[in-house]
Design a protein around this motif. Structure first.
Motif, short mmCIF file in Angstrom:
data_model
loop_
_atom_site.label_atom_id
_atom_site.label_comp_id
_atom_site.label_asym_id
_atom_site.label_seq_id
_atom_site.Cartn_x
_atom_site.Cartn_y
_atom_site.Cartn_z
N UNK A 96 -4.85 3.01 10.46
CA UNK A 96 -3.47 3.27 10.08
C UNK A 96 -3.02 4.64 10.59
N UNK A 97 -3.92 5.62 10.50
CA UNK A 97 -3.62 6.96 11.02
C UNK A 97 -3.45 6.91 12.54
N UNK A 138 1.30 1.32 8.01
CA UNK A 138 2.19 1.73 6.91
C UNK A 138 3.57 2.14 7.44
N UNK A 139 4.60 1.49 6.93
CA UNK A 139 5.99 1.79 7.34
C UNK A 139 6.17 1.73 8.86
N UNK A 189 7.46 -0.49 10.82
CA UNK A 189 8.79 -0.91 11.28
C UNK A 189 9.75 0.27 11.33
N UNK A 190 9.70 1.14 10.30
CA UNK A 190 10.58 2.31 10.26
C UNK A 190 10.18 3.32 11.34
N UNK A 191 8.87 3.52 11.53
CA UNK A 191 8.40 4.46 12.55
C UNK A 191 8.87 4.04 13.94
N UNK A 192 8.76 2.75 14.24
CA UNK A 192 9.15 2.25 15.56
C UNK A 192 10.65 2.37 15.78
N UNK A 193 11.42 2.16 14.72
CA UNK A 193 12.87 2.25 14.83
C UNK A 193 13.34 3.69 15.02
N UNK A 221 0.82 -1.21 0.00
CA UNK A 221 0.00 0.00 0.00
C UNK A 221 0.86 1.27 0.00
N UNK A 222 1.33 1.67 -1.16
CA UNK A 222 2.07 2.92 -1.28
C UNK A 222 1.11 4.07 -1.01
#
Length: 220
Positions: free
Chosen positions: A120-121, A144-145, A147-151, A79-80
Motif C-alpha cells: 500500500x505504501x 488506500x484512497x 481513486x482519490x490519489x489518481x484523480x 481500512x481506515x
C-alpha cells in the motif's frame, strides 16, 4: 523510522535496485529468502534494500505494538488508516529512492516492491512521486484512497505494475487487490494481474512469475 534498512549487495557493482517493504508485524528480513529463491543470473547487478517499519500500537489489534508502516484504525470503510503515518512512510520511501540516485542508480532503474501494508505504501509512493520507476510490485495488497490519489495527481509517465494476490486471502480479500489493479489500469498504467491458490502469503509460482517480470523490467 531511524533503523537502517537491511541491504543485499550484488556480486558485481550495483546498477539497479529493488526496494522491498514488508507487511504488518513482520521485519526487514521477511523477504530476504525470496532473493535467493528468485534464482537471478549471477551478475544481475541488483541491490536489494529492505527497510524496517517502526514499532507502534496498532488500533485494530487492540493497541498491541508491532512493526507497521501506518496504524489501521478500522476494517471499514475500506481500512481506515492513520494518514500522517502513511505520509511519513511515503516520505521515507521517496528518500530511499533519492539515496539510490545519489549513488548513481536513477529512478528508471529502481523497482518498488511491497507486501500487504508495505505494498500500500509502495503504490501510494509510486503514484504521488510521479517518478519514472522501472516498475512496481504490489503483492497481496491494496490501494488506500487510490481513486482519490489518481484523480489528484496527474501522471507524467506510465508505471509498470505487477499485481499478485491469493484467492484464499482472508487478511486482505482479493477484491481489494483487484480494485487497486483496475484503478491503475484505468489511469493508463501498464498492469499485470496474477492470482494464486494461496492465502496471505507468497507461493513458488508467484516467485517464478516475479522472476520473469523482474528480469524483463531490468532487461537481464
Amino acid at each position: 523510522m531511524s533503523q537502517q534498512p537491511h541491504i543485499i549487495e550484488p556480486a558485481v557493482p550495483a546498477t539497479r535496485c529493488v526496494i522491498w517493504l514488508h507487511g504488518l508485524g513482520a521485519d526487514c528480513f521477511d523477504f530476504v529468502p525470496v532473493v535467493e529463491a528468485l534464482g537471478l543470473p549471477p551478475n544481475h547487478g541488483i541491490r536489494f534494500v529492505f527497510p524496517q517499519a517502526p514499532t507502534r500500537p496498532v488500533t485494530i489489534n487492540g493497541g498491541f505494538p508491532m512493526p507497521c508502516w501506518y496504524d489501521i484504525l478500522g476494517m471499514s470503510p475500506a481500512r481506515a488508516i492513520n494518514q500522517a503515518h502513511m505520509d511519513e512512510a511515503v516520505a521515507m520511501l521517496k528518500g530511499l529512492v533519492a539515496d539510490q540516485q545519489a549513488k548513481g542508480i536513477m529512478p528508471d532503474q529502481v523497482i518498488l516492491a511491497g507486501f500487504s501494508q508495505g505494498g500500500a505504501v509502495v503504490i501510494s509512493t509510486a503514484v504521488l512521486s510521479r517518478l519514472p520507476l522501472a516498475g512496481v510490485m504490489a503483492l497481496s495488497t491494496y490501494g488506500p484512497d487510490l481513486d482519490k490519489l489518481l484523480q489528484s495527481t496527474p501522471q507524467t509517465s506510465s508505471l509498470s505494475v505487477f499485481c499478485a494476490h491469493g484467492r484464499g486471502d482472508e487478511v486482505l480479500p482479493i477484491s481489494m487487490g483487484r480494485e487497486a489493479h483496475d484503478l491503475l489500469l484505468a489511469a493508463g498504467h501498464s498492469t499485470q494481474w496474477h492470482d494464486y491458490p494461496m492465502a496471505h502469503e507468497v507461493c513458488p509460482q508467484e516467485i517464478a512469475d516475479i522472476r520473469q517480470w523482474l528480469t524483463a523490467r531490468f532487461e537481464l
